[in-house]
Enzyme design. Structure first.
Site, PDB file in Angstrom:
ATOM      1  N   HIS A 157       0.899  -1.161   0.000  1.00 51.84           N
ATOM      2  CA  HIS A 157       0.000   0.000   0.000  1.00 51.84           C
ATOM      3  C   HIS A 157       0.932   1.204   0.000  1.00 51.84           C
ATOM      4  CE1 HIS A 157      -3.517   2.296   2.060  1.00 51.84           C
ATOM      5  NE2 HIS A 157      -2.515   3.142   1.959  1.00 51.84           N
TER       6      HIS A 157
ATOM      7  N   ASP B 229     -10.580  -3.944  -3.281  1.00 53.62           N
ATOM      8  CA  ASP B 229     -10.280  -3.330  -1.974  1.00 53.62           C
ATOM      9  C   ASP B 229     -11.572  -3.186  -1.148  1.00 53.62           C
ATOM     10  OD1 ASP B 229      -8.909  -2.320   0.160  1.00 53.62           O
ATOM     11  OD2 ASP B 229      -8.350  -0.427  -0.786  1.00 53.62           O
TER      12      ASP B 229
HETATM   13 ZN   LIG Z   1      -4.587  -0.175   1.086  1.00 57.73          ZN
HETATM   14 ZN   LIG Z   2      -7.050  -2.610   1.313  1.00 62.57          ZN
END
Ligand SMILES: [Zn+2]
Ligand SMILES: [Zn+2]
Length: 431
Positions: free
Chosen positions: A179, A305
């Protein structure tokens, strides 16, 4: 012996370069024949005018178990997956406790077995407790079945820790999924930085916070000779960094989420926390660049996500509400809206990005309709108009900005290991 025949479907299997009308025969959970198959005495699904594709894979979801079972469980999340046409999901380790050891990885697989819906693959944390300091016991987690590693929710801030993680994961041929966000630059930002954030009086997250870590990680992966997968990229600058890295032969792959292909920071004007995500919604220019990145192969995968949150939390004011939205139940239709209806890519490319590409990155034995493969199959109606109704979602949460949207494609049948888990089309039983 359980036999199932899918008749007259438009079979699209990018891994095998198959794009033809034909039948698929499944027996005992395995694909046995592809082509022209006699239907006598068998259970038959008529797939005329429908797409028959390898089971869809979502390599980035949050199932919240253990720890936040009121938001989602492995059972409810995998039910949402099969409702959306996904036969496999990879779940992130930012649970309570963190999935950072073999016992917790094992717990995920036991819960997934009990739920008996989609295949669930556990992603282990890169660092203990996702604290970014000390590497987690990756070797033990691999033994437990972890398919990849990520501190998702956070990027690994220390370049030195990240370099070690890349080298260590590489020893097991597992990918590090990052991320990308530099916390010092992102600060307490809650939307895209720029003019609109200033107007709304909200702290911003600059594109540079993502791009800087992405650039750093590409260099680290090169140094480690290891694979790197970049999660949910959002900016035009990130697409360009990836494009250059791939040109130079880096072993880097990337995914994009539906919201970053469809929504812009303009959504934040409403102060509705369903437009608050991390990384944040950007601008139309970024959407165009992301779509271009999908079209030219810079971006490899589509991943939702899916991030469930309690209604009470998402009803907090924008600044204090948690990041993230859910979309597993409707992600396929969203990708079609963003990429097929805009003529950015065609169906085989879309299916490739949702099947064989994530399977190869995760090194899982899925994502094709090869004879002998496990029978994970999704049947899609590419012209099915429907309206998203979040109250009908199988997910436990409701934090979704797409309620009421009209979508033009839908999964109508999801088959996992030869078992029909979703069935919205007629089905004739054999004698
Ligand atoms: Zn993320
Ligand atoms: Zn995520």
């Amino acid at each position: 012996m359980i036999e199932l025949l899918i008749k007259n479907g438009h079979i699209v299997d990018p891994a095998n370069n198959i794009d033809m009308v034909g039948d698929v025969l499944v027996r005992d959970g395995v694909i046995r024949e592809l082509g022209k198959v006699n239907g006598d005495g068998r259970d038959v699904i008529d797939a005329s005018n429908l797409l028959v594709v390898p089971g869809l894979i979502d390599m980035h979801v949050h199932l919240r178990e253990p720890g936040d079972e009121e938001e989602e469980t492995i059972a409810s999340g995998s039910a949402a997956a099969v409702a959306g046409g996904f036969t496999s999901v990879a779940c992130m380790p930012n649970t309570e406790p963190t999935i950072d050891n073999e016992a917790t990885v094992d717990f995920v697989y036991r819960r997934a077995d009990r739920a008996d819906k989609a295949n669930v693959f556990a992603v282990g944390a890169i660092t203990k407790g996702r604290q970014g300091k000390e590497l987690a016991e990756m070797g033990q987690m691999v033994r437990g079945g972890a398919v990849a590693f990520s501190d998702d929710g956070e990027g690994v801030q220390s370049a030195s820790v990240m370099l070690h993680a890349l080298k260590y994961a590489g020893m097991f041929d597992k990918v590090i999924m990052q991320h990308c966000q530099d916390n010092a630059l992102a600060g307490d930002g809650c939307m895209n930085s720029g003019y609109l954030a200033t107007v709304l009086g909200l702290p911003g997250i600059a594109p540079l916070a993502e791009e800087l870590m992405l650039y750093r990680d590409v260099q680290l992966a090169k140094q480690a000779s290891a694979r790197l997968h970049v999660q949910h990229i959002t900016t035009a600058g990130s697409v360009e960094i990836l494009r250059q890295a791939k040109r130079q032969g880096s072993k880097v792959t990337a995914e994009v989420a539906p919201h970053h292909l469809l929504l812009t920071e303009e959504g934040c004007r409403s102060y509705d926390p369903n437009y608050k995500m991390n990384p944040p919604l950007r601008t139309q220019k970024d959407i165009e660049a992301l779509r271009q990145g999908v079209a030219d192969g810079t971006i490899d995968c589509l991943a939702s996500d899916h991030a469930p949150h309690l209604r009470s939390e998402k009803e907090l004011e924008f600044l204090h509400a948690p990041f993230g939205i859910i979309s597993l139940d409707c992600a396929l239709g969203l990708y079609v809206k963003a990429l097929i209806e805009t003529q950015t890519i065609d169906w085989p490319r879309l299916i490739e990005m949702m099947t064989i590409n994530p399977a190869e990155i995760l090194r899982i034995d899925r994502g094709t309709l090869s004879v002998g493969a496990r029978a994970d199959i999704t049947i899609i109606d590419p012209h099915h108009s429907w309206r998203v109704c979040v109250d009908e979602f199988k997910s436990k949460s409701r934090n979704c900005p797409y309620d009421g949207w009209e979508l033009g494609a839908r999964a109508v049948c999801t088959i996992v290991n030869g078992v029909v888990q979703l069935q919205l089309i007629p089905h004739k039983c054999g004698s």
